[in-house]
Design an enzyme around this catalytic site. Structure first.
Site, PDB file in Angstrom:
ATOM      1  NE  ARG A  65       6.453  21.616   2.753  1.00  0.00           N
ATOM      2  CZ  ARG A  65       7.868  22.163   2.864  1.00  0.00           C
ATOM      3  NH1 ARG A  65       8.469  22.472   1.900  1.00  0.00           N
ATOM      4  NH2 ARG A  65       8.513  22.101   4.213  1.00  0.00           N
ATOM      5  CB  THR A  80      -5.420   4.634   9.023  1.00  0.00           C
ATOM      6  OG1 THR A  80      -5.480   3.567   8.151  1.00  0.00           O
ATOM      7  CG2 THR A  80      -5.477   4.180  10.546  1.00  0.00           C
ATOM      8  CB  THR A  81      -9.492   1.824   7.208  1.00  0.00           C
ATOM      9  OG1 THR A  81      -8.798   2.439   5.980  1.00  0.00           O
ATOM     10  CG2 THR A  81     -10.601   1.183   6.892  1.00  0.00           C
ATOM     11  NE  ARG A 113      -7.544  11.415   5.321  1.00  0.00           N
ATOM     12  CZ  ARG A 113      -8.125  10.837   6.259  1.00  0.00           C
ATOM     13  NH1 ARG A 113      -7.148  10.052   7.331  1.00  0.00           N
ATOM     14  NH2 ARG A 113      -9.381  11.176   6.834  1.00  0.00           N
ATOM     15  CG  HIS A 114      -3.933   9.063   1.159  1.00  0.00           C
ATOM     16  ND1 HIS A 114      -4.526   8.373   0.256  1.00  0.00           N
ATOM     17  CD2 HIS A 114      -3.810   8.719   2.524  1.00  0.00           C
ATOM     18  CE1 HIS A 114      -5.271   7.400   0.987  1.00  0.00           C
ATOM     19  NE2 HIS A 114      -4.833   7.795   2.418  1.00  0.00           N
ATOM     20  CD  GLU A 143      -7.275  -6.193   3.184  1.00  0.00           C
ATOM     21  OE1 GLU A 143      -7.363  -5.980   2.126  1.00  0.00           O
ATOM     22  OE2 GLU A 143      -6.554  -5.498   3.855  1.00  0.00           O
ATOM     23  N   GLY A 177       1.014  -1.305   4.203  1.00  0.00           N
ATOM     24  CA  GLY A 177       1.528   0.003   4.075  1.00  0.00           C
ATOM     25  C   GLY A 177       2.447   0.663   4.731  1.00  0.00           C
ATOM     26  CG  HIS A 178       2.475   3.246   9.290  1.00  0.00           C
ATOM     27  ND1 HIS A 178       2.202   4.349   9.060  1.00  0.00           N
ATOM     28  CD2 HIS A 178       3.525   2.733  10.189  1.00  0.00           C
ATOM     29  CE1 HIS A 178       2.900   4.978   9.743  1.00  0.00           C
ATOM     30  NE2 HIS A 178       3.633   4.014  10.432  1.00  0.00           N
ATOM     31  CG  HIS A 230      -8.334   4.243   0.906  1.00  0.00           C
ATOM     32  ND1 HIS A 230      -8.460   4.112   2.233  1.00  0.00           N
ATOM     33  CD2 HIS A 230      -9.370   4.524   0.271  1.00  0.00           C
ATOM     34  CE1 HIS A 230      -9.774   4.111   2.693  1.00  0.00           C
ATOM     35  NE2 HIS A 230     -10.550   4.575   1.477  1.00  0.00           N
ATOM     36  CD  GLU A 276      -6.924  -0.165   1.050  1.00  0.00           C
ATOM     37  OE1 GLU A 276      -7.074   1.074   1.746  1.00  0.00           O
ATOM     38  OE2 GLU A 276      -6.222  -0.919   1.509  1.00  0.00           O
ATOM     39  CG  ASN A 323      -1.703   1.196   1.308  1.00  0.00           C
ATOM     40  OD1 ASN A 323      -1.377   2.216   1.148  1.00  0.00           O
ATOM     41  ND2 ASN A 323      -3.125   1.104   1.601  1.00  0.00           N
ATOM     42  CG  ASP A 343      -3.170   4.695   0.518  1.00  0.00           C
ATOM     43  OD1 ASP A 343      -3.194   4.585  -0.801  1.00  0.00           O
ATOM     44  OD2 ASP A 343      -4.067   4.454   1.208  1.00  0.00           O
ATOM     45  CG  HIS A 344       1.384   6.168   4.703  1.00  0.00           C
ATOM     46  ND1 HIS A 344       0.183   7.101   5.073  1.00  0.00           N
ATOM     47  CD2 HIS A 344       1.401   5.248   5.633  1.00  0.00           C
ATOM     48  CE1 HIS A 344      -0.262   6.395   6.055  1.00  0.00           C
ATOM     49  NE2 HIS A 344       0.491   5.259   6.339  1.00  0.00           N
ATOM     50  NE  ARG A 352      -9.485   8.817   3.835  1.00  0.00           N
ATOM     51  CZ  ARG A 352      -9.745   8.119   4.923  1.00  0.00           C
ATOM     52  NH1 ARG A 352      -9.142   6.909   5.158  1.00  0.00           N
ATOM     53  NH2 ARG A 352     -10.752   8.301   5.701  1.00  0.00           N
ATOM     54  CG  HIS A 378      -5.604  -1.584   9.383  1.00  0.00           C
ATOM     55  ND1 HIS A 378      -5.026  -1.154  10.340  1.00  0.00           N
ATOM     56  CD2 HIS A 378      -5.920  -0.670   8.583  1.00  0.00           C
ATOM     57  CE1 HIS A 378      -5.363   0.097  10.269  1.00  0.00           C
ATOM     58  NE2 HIS A 378      -5.968   0.298   9.263  1.00  0.00           N
ATOM     59  N   GLY A 379      -2.147  -2.927  10.123  1.00  0.00           N
ATOM     60  CA  GLY A 379      -1.255  -3.005  11.265  1.00  0.00           C
ATOM     61  C   GLY A 379      -0.273  -4.135  11.216  1.00  0.00           C
TER      62      GLY A 379
END
Ligand code: PXP
Length: 237
Positions: free
Chosen positions: A18, A100-101, A49-50, A151, A212-213, A43, A70, A7, A9-10, A45, A190-191
């Site tokens: 910026r 986050t979700t 936002r990203h 998932e 992702g993260h 994702h 997503e 993922n 997204d980040h 959204r 997730h996580g």
């Protein structure tokens, strides 16, 4: 062996800080592929936002592995998904104020909207996955409404410590069996990180992990290709 969906997204989160053109999630996706990613997950959204609409259309052209989008069960985003046609759509809940979700999709409470979203994606030839907590009633309804995959939300597992973590893992194992018994494909995410991923990767019939993260965090230090390769090695061993 479970496939790895990365993922990104980040990467877009940093760019949007910026509102510029870098870092580009399209570059990140290419490097993730070089590191062995089996899929790229983004994702889109409602609040953008990203990931931006442009990212979705460019990634559709450039990603050579599975593109997993997503998305929430809302018409505007479903329209875009059906136009761009990623290989897979993962339906998620979405709240504007969340970081986050936060929880799995509540299919039982939102049956009509979820059923319509599944039908729209299926009609566009997109594999449909539902992001759910390990809850039998939600899983039963997902199968009834025609989802191809579930998932499992691994957030509670990731947050729990010690004995509680074992209990959360046991819930994922039971739910995973239920999902495959109903003929759906098993995903999780997730996580998940380099420390906690192995027991989840080892659940019977685990087909895909979306992470992702932790990968993007490590990529800041060691580069995307290496961060992905290290995660792939963990889930494959
Ligand atoms: N799967 C789903 C459905 C998600 O919403 C997210 C977060 O965007 C992830 C996986 C990845 O979670 P994390 O960033 O904690 O690895």
């Amino acid at each position: 062996m479970a496939e790895l969906g990365v993922n990104i997204d980040h990467v877009a989160t940093v760019r949007q800080a910026r509102r510029t053109y870098e870092p580009d999630p399209v570059w990140a996706a290419t490097l993730a592929e070089l590191g062995g990613a089996d899929g790229i997950t983004i994702h889109l959204r409602e609040d953008r936002r990203h990931i931006q609409d442009r990212d979705l259309t460019v990634l559709r052209e450039t990603v050579t592995v599975k593109l997993n989008l997503e998305l929430a069960c809302v018409e505007g985003i479903l329209d875009l998904a059906c136009q761009v046609r990623p290989e897979q759509g993962t339906l998620v809940p979405e709240k504007r104020e969340e970081v986050t979700t936060e929880g799995g999709l509540d299919v039982v409470a939102n049956r009509e909207a979820v059923a319509r979203a599944i039908d729209r994606l299926r009609d566009a030839g997109i594999v449909v996955s539902l992001f759910l907590d390990p809850d039998a009633a939600q899983i039963d309804l997902a199968a009834q409404l025609g989802a191809h995959a579930v998932e499992l939300h691994t957030g509670q597992y990731a947050l729990a410590k010690g004995e509680l973590r074992q209990q959360e893992l046991a819930k994922l194992v039971v739910a995973g069996q239920h999902i495959t018994d109903l003929g759906m494909t098993l995903h999780a995410g997730h996580g998940l990180n380099y420390q906690n991923v192995k027991p989840v990767a080892g659940i019977a019939s685990m087909h895909e992990l979306n992470i992702g993260h932790s990968i993007v965090s490590r990529a800041i230090m060691v580069g995307m290709e290496r961060a992905v390769r290290e995660m792939k090695a963990l889930i494959s061993s």
